[in-house]
Design a protein around this motif. Structure first.
Motif, PDB file in Angstrom:
ATOM      1  N   ASN A  99       4.565   7.202  -1.383  1.00 27.55           N
ATOM      2  CA  ASN A  99       3.144   7.534  -1.523  1.00 27.55           C
ATOM      3  C   ASN A  99       2.629   7.210  -2.917  1.00 27.55           C
ATOM      4  N   GLN A 141      -0.218   4.412  -3.588  1.00 26.03           N
ATOM      5  CA  GLN A 141      -1.447   4.808  -4.275  1.00 26.03           C
ATOM      6  C   GLN A 141      -1.645   3.951  -5.527  1.00 26.03           C
ATOM      7  N   ALA A 177      -2.698   0.629  -1.880  1.00 24.34           N
ATOM      8  CA  ALA A 177      -2.314   0.291  -0.504  1.00 24.34           C
ATOM      9  C   ALA A 177      -1.997   1.529   0.308  1.00 24.34           C
ATOM     10  N   SER A 178      -2.703   2.615   0.047  1.00 23.62           N
ATOM     11  CA  SER A 178      -2.413   3.879   0.740  1.00 23.62           C
ATOM     12  C   SER A 178      -2.525   3.762   2.256  1.00 23.62           C
ATOM     13  N   GLU A 179      -3.435   2.892   2.725  1.00 23.40           N
ATOM     14  CA  GLU A 179      -3.623   2.748   4.172  1.00 23.40           C
ATOM     15  C   GLU A 179      -2.405   2.121   4.847  1.00 23.40           C
ATOM     16  N   GLU A 180      -1.514   1.514   4.078  1.00 21.70           N
ATOM     17  CA  GLU A 180      -0.321   0.890   4.651  1.00 21.70           C
ATOM     18  C   GLU A 180       0.832   1.875   4.844  1.00 21.70           C
ATOM     19  N   LEU A 235       0.921   6.900   9.080  1.00 24.35           N
ATOM     20  CA  LEU A 235       0.105   8.109   9.192  1.00 24.35           C
ATOM     21  C   LEU A 235       0.948   9.371   9.075  1.00 24.35           C
ATOM     22  N   ARG A 242       1.559  10.035   5.529  1.00 26.11           N
ATOM     23  CA  ARG A 242       0.353  10.455   4.820  1.00 26.11           C
ATOM     24  C   ARG A 242       0.031  11.905   5.140  1.00 26.11           C
TER      25      ARG A 242
END
Length: 104
Positions: free
Chosen positions: A62, A66, A70-73, A76, A79
């Motif tokens: 994470n 961040q 590229a947090s969306e990668e 889920l 996250r």
């Protein structure tokens, strides 16, 4: 060869096979790296892990995502786990603040 499985059982078995293959592929597609970090950073990492009940991998993944924007990668589930860890940390901070004496 005659099948003794019902259609539903056969579908479930097929789904299990597909899911196992996807899971195995995801495990195999991840890379592993080793890094050296200073002792003071290691202590902070271990403290954070203990406070948030996260894994070392979750925290580092994470933080790296961040940092790289590229947090969306990040998957889920990881996250959500990170958010849960942050909520636990915030609850601890709130508890500490609320236990301070008030000087009003």
């Amino acid at each position: 060869m005659q099948s003794f499985l019902s259609d539903t059982e056969a579908e479930c078995k097929l789904c299990d096979t597909v899911l196992n293959n996807i899971y195995s592929f995801n495990l195999m597609s991840n890379s592993s790296i080793g890094v050296r970090i200073p002792p003071n950073l290691q202590k902070r990492l271990e403290s954070h892990i203990a406070e948030t009940h996260s894994t070392r991998t979750e925290v580092i993944l994470n933080a790296l995502a961040q940092y790289l924007g590229a947090s969306e990668e990040v998957p889920l589930s990881q996250r959500v786990s990170a958010l849960e860890a942050q909520i636990l940390e915030l609850k601890g901070l709130i508890k500490n603040i609320s236990s301070l004496p008030s000087y009003s």
